[in-house]
Write a protein that holds these residues in place. Structure first.
Motif, PDB file in Angstrom:
ATOM      1  N   GLU A   1       0.630  -1.215  -0.021  1.00 61.89           N
ATOM      2  CA  GLU A   1      -0.009   0.014  -0.150  1.00 61.89           C
ATOM      3  C   GLU A   1       0.838   1.265   0.044  1.00 61.89           C
ATOM      4  N   TYR A   2       1.929   1.273   0.892  1.00 55.37           N
ATOM      5  CA  TYR A   2       3.064   2.393   0.761  1.00 55.37           C
ATOM      6  C   TYR A   2       3.552   2.741  -0.405  1.00 55.37           C
ATOM      7  N   MET A   3       3.983   1.718  -1.118  1.00 56.78           N
ATOM      8  CA  MET A   3       4.758   1.707  -2.658  1.00 56.78           C
ATOM      9  C   MET A   3       3.521   2.273  -3.418  1.00 56.78           C
ATOM     10  N   GLU A   4       2.335   1.965  -3.410  1.00 55.67           N
ATOM     11  CA  GLU A   4       1.133   2.164  -4.546  1.00 55.67           C
ATOM     12  C   GLU A   4       0.968   3.892  -4.014  1.00 55.67           C
ATOM     13  N   ASN A   5       1.160   4.192  -2.937  1.00 54.49           N
ATOM     14  CA  ASN A   5       0.738   5.594  -2.278  1.00 54.49           C
ATOM     15  C   ASN A   5       1.969   6.651  -3.025  1.00 54.49           C
ATOM     16  N   HIS A   6       3.147   5.967  -3.314  1.00 53.56           N
ATOM     17  CA  HIS A   6       4.561   6.550  -3.633  1.00 53.56           C
ATOM     18  C   HIS A   6       5.012   6.404  -5.107  1.00 53.56           C
ATOM     19  N   LEU A   7       4.442   5.782  -5.847  1.00 49.64           N
ATOM     20  CA  LEU A   7       4.582   5.383  -7.317  1.00 49.64           C
ATOM     21  C   LEU A   7       5.407   6.450  -7.962  1.00 49.64           C
ATOM     22  N   MET A   8       4.775   7.729  -7.787  1.00 48.46           N
ATOM     23  CA  MET A   8       5.308   8.790  -8.560  1.00 48.46           C
ATOM     24  C   MET A   8       6.550   9.401  -8.117  1.00 48.46           C
ATOM     25  N   GLU A   9       7.203   8.833  -6.912  1.00 52.33           N
ATOM     26  CA  GLU A   9       8.136   9.396  -6.110  1.00 52.33           C
ATOM     27  C   GLU A   9       9.388   8.368  -6.397  1.00 52.33           C
ATOM     28  N   ASP A  10      10.417   8.677  -5.811  1.00 51.90           N
ATOM     29  CA  ASP A  10      11.512   7.727  -5.642  1.00 51.90           C
ATOM     30  C   ASP A  10      11.210   7.061  -4.426  1.00 51.90           C
ATOM     31  N   ILE A  11      11.372   5.677  -4.816  1.00 52.73           N
ATOM     32  CA  ILE A  11      11.053   4.533  -3.399  1.00 52.73           C
ATOM     33  C   ILE A  11      12.303   3.806  -3.250  1.00 52.73           C
ATOM     34  N   TYR A  12      12.523   3.837  -2.156  1.00 56.00           N
ATOM     35  CA  TYR A  12      13.686   3.043  -1.615  1.00 56.00           C
ATOM     36  C   TYR A  12      13.269   1.888  -0.987  1.00 56.00           C
ATOM     37  N   CYS A  13      13.879   0.761  -0.798  1.00 55.15           N
ATOM     38  CA  CYS A  13      13.483  -0.334  -0.004  1.00 55.15           C
ATOM     39  C   CYS A  13      13.628   0.001   1.639  1.00 55.15           C
ATOM     40  N   GLU A  14      14.681   0.647   1.850  1.00 53.88           N
ATOM     41  CA  GLU A  14      14.847   0.907   3.337  1.00 53.88           C
ATOM     42  C   GLU A  14      13.701   1.965   3.715  1.00 53.88           C
ATOM     43  N   ASP A  15      13.157   2.895   2.755  1.00 51.14           N
ATOM     44  CA  ASP A  15      11.854   3.501   3.373  1.00 51.14           C
ATOM     45  C   ASP A  15      10.806   2.741   3.724  1.00 51.14           C
ATOM     46  N   VAL A  16      10.562   1.767   2.798  1.00 51.22           N
ATOM     47  CA  VAL A  16       9.331   0.699   2.685  1.00 51.22           C
ATOM     48  C   VAL A  16       9.541  -0.034   4.017  1.00 51.22           C
ATOM     49  N   ALA A  17      10.525  -0.548   4.172  1.00 52.98           N
ATOM     50  CA  ALA A  17      10.856  -1.346   5.294  1.00 52.98           C
ATOM     51  C   ALA A  17      10.763  -0.620   6.553  1.00 52.98           C
ATOM     52  N   ARG A  18      11.203   0.349   6.756  1.00 57.61           N
ATOM     53  CA  ARG A  18      11.186   1.379   7.860  1.00 57.61           C
ATOM     54  C   ARG A  18       9.693   1.699   8.262  1.00 57.61           C
ATOM     55  N   TYR A  19       8.692   1.685   7.314  1.00 57.41           N
ATOM     56  CA  TYR A  19       7.535   2.239   7.574  1.00 57.41           C
ATOM     57  C   TYR A  19       6.765   0.972   8.161  1.00 57.41           C
ATOM     58  N   VAL A  20       7.143  -0.377   7.672  1.00 59.83           N
ATOM     59  CA  VAL A  20       6.332  -1.245   8.161  1.00 59.83           C
ATOM     60  C   VAL A  20       7.222  -2.024   9.306  1.00 59.83           C
ATOM     61  N   HIS A  21       8.307  -1.301   9.932  1.00 57.29           N
ATOM     62  CA  HIS A  21       8.921  -1.895  11.026  1.00 57.29           C
ATOM     63  C   HIS A  21       9.532  -3.334  10.733  1.00 57.29           C
ATOM     64  N   ILE A  22      10.043  -3.379   9.470  1.00 58.98           N
ATOM     65  CA  ILE A  22      10.905  -4.493   9.156  1.00 58.98           C
ATOM     66  C   ILE A  22      12.445  -4.417   8.896  1.00 58.98           C
ATOM     67  N   SER A  23      13.071  -5.140   8.889  1.00 59.12           N
ATOM     68  CA  SER A  23      14.536  -4.891   8.246  1.00 59.12           C
ATOM     69  C   SER A  23      14.445  -4.985   6.994  1.00 59.12           C
ATOM     70  N   VAL A  24      15.463  -4.186   6.390  1.00 59.14           N
ATOM     71  CA  VAL A  24      15.399  -4.221   4.775  1.00 59.14           C
ATOM     72  C   VAL A  24      15.621  -5.629   4.272  1.00 59.14           C
ATOM     73  N   PHE A  25      16.634  -6.040   4.773  1.00 61.40           N
ATOM     74  CA  PHE A  25      16.987  -7.599   4.580  1.00 61.40           C
ATOM     75  C   PHE A  25      15.933  -8.613   4.582  1.00 61.40           C
ATOM     76  N   HIS A  26      15.052  -8.587   5.911  1.00 57.03           N
ATOM     77  CA  HIS A  26      13.991  -9.739   5.752  1.00 57.03           C
ATOM     78  C   HIS A  26      12.609  -9.271   4.938  1.00 57.03           C
ATOM     79  N   PHE A  27      12.563  -7.711   4.622  1.00 59.47           N
ATOM     80  CA  PHE A  27      11.594  -7.164   3.891  1.00 59.47           C
ATOM     81  C   PHE A  27      11.764  -7.733   2.320  1.00 59.47           C
ATOM     82  N   GLN A  28      12.868  -7.608   1.758  1.00 58.32           N
ATOM     83  CA  GLN A  28      13.114  -8.020   0.503  1.00 58.32           C
ATOM     84  C   GLN A  28      13.267  -9.539   0.448  1.00 58.32           C
ATOM     85  N   ARG A  29      13.642 -10.119   1.364  1.00 53.77           N
ATOM     86  CA  ARG A  29      13.752 -11.840   1.404  1.00 53.77           C
ATOM     87  C   ARG A  29      11.837 -12.300   1.187  1.00 53.77           C
TER      88      ARG A  29
END
Length: 279
Positions: A12-40
């Motif tokens: 949902e966060y990515m959908e709301n920011h599709l017109m912006e620069d999206i970085y995995c660390e920002d998405v992971a931070r938003y949902v309180h998951i590490s970047v490593f395990h969010f990507q995995r």
């Protein structure tokens, strides 16, 4: 199921920011998951990397927009994050199979809709695993940095390099370890090596990783590598984690390749990852 809800909130966060620069660390931070395990987790559940999902969603929406009257290719390209019409046309054609100009004329486009993660926990898979407390230990590894997208092909190639270039003569390579980066750079370290006690001194090109004391979930994988380990990761995320009394700790993952013929159907390897009991 909290982690499934977290991935859906990440989408949902990515959908709301599709017109912006999206970085995995920002998405992971938003949902309180590490970047490593969010990507995995995202990769296991969807079969694609985070960046691939974002790219496909943008190109799908860009295709819809080009069918509207007066939509200019340059404007759509810039809106969806492409710096030039040429780079946009290349990506657009690869995805849709037609050029943006052809899309404006009403040719058929491909659609890639927003994902919603739903899992029905049915079980049925027999898993041999144990939960074991281990004191801290040290590993000697030959390491390289990867992104989630580069790791799928890059890590198998890295293992080939380890043996083809006879790096294994400096230190035996029976452990593969993923270590989350702490600086939020969207990369992780993958190392090949062994227990530090197996070598007298640190070989050139290697480094020491100190693993703290953890409680580990250790899963037995039976079959040729890397297929057996990849299948087990899928089972862990889809069947074990949703119903387990444990949750992942985000720091490390270890693959333990035991002695034997790793191409045989009865070859045994292990997946280790640190866990803690759910609150």
């Amino acid at each position: 199921m909290e982690w499934i809800q977290s991935i859906n909130r990440a989408i949902e966060y990515m959908e709301n920011h599709l017109m912006e620069d999206i970085y995995c660390e920002d998405v992971a931070r938003y949902v309180h998951i590490s970047v490593f395990h969010f990507q995995r987790t995202f990769n296991v559940l969807t079969g694609m990397a985070v960046g691939e999902y974002i790219r496909k969603r943008r190109l799908s929406l860009a295709g819809e927009e080009l069918t509207r009257q007066n939509a200019k290719v340059i404007d759509v390209a810039l809106k969806y994050g492409y710096n030039s019409p040429e780079s946009f046309t290349k990506a657009f054609t690869r995805f849709h199979g037609i050029t943006p100009s052809q899309a404006k004329k009403g040719n058929e486009l491909k659609s890639f809709n927003k994902l919603a993660i739903k899992i029905s926990v049915e079980g049925g898979t027999i898993m041999d695993y144990r939960v074991e407390r281990k004191e801290g230990f040290k590993l000697i590894v030959y390491a390289k940095m990867f992104t989630d997208e580069s790791s799928k092909k890059g890590i198998p190639a890295f293992w080939e390099e380890y043996y083809q270039n006879e790096i294994y003569k400096k230190a035996p390579g029976y452990l593969g370890i993923c270590a989350q980066e702490k600086d939020g750079a969207g990369e992780f370290m993958y190392g090949i090596g062994c227990d530090a006690d197996d070598v007298k001194e640190i070989p050139e090109g290697f480094q020491v990783i100190t693993i703290p004391a953890y409680t580990w979930a250790i899963f037995k994988c039976v079959g040729p590598t890397p297929d057996a380990i990849q299948r087990m990761w899928d089972i862990i995320y889809r069947e074990w984690l949703p119903g387990a009394d444990y949750e992942l700790i985000s720091d490390y993952e270890i693959e333990n390749y035991l002695p034997g013929d790793n191409t045989s159907d009865d070859y045994v390897s292990e997946i280790w990852f640190p866990v803690k009991e759910k609150a």
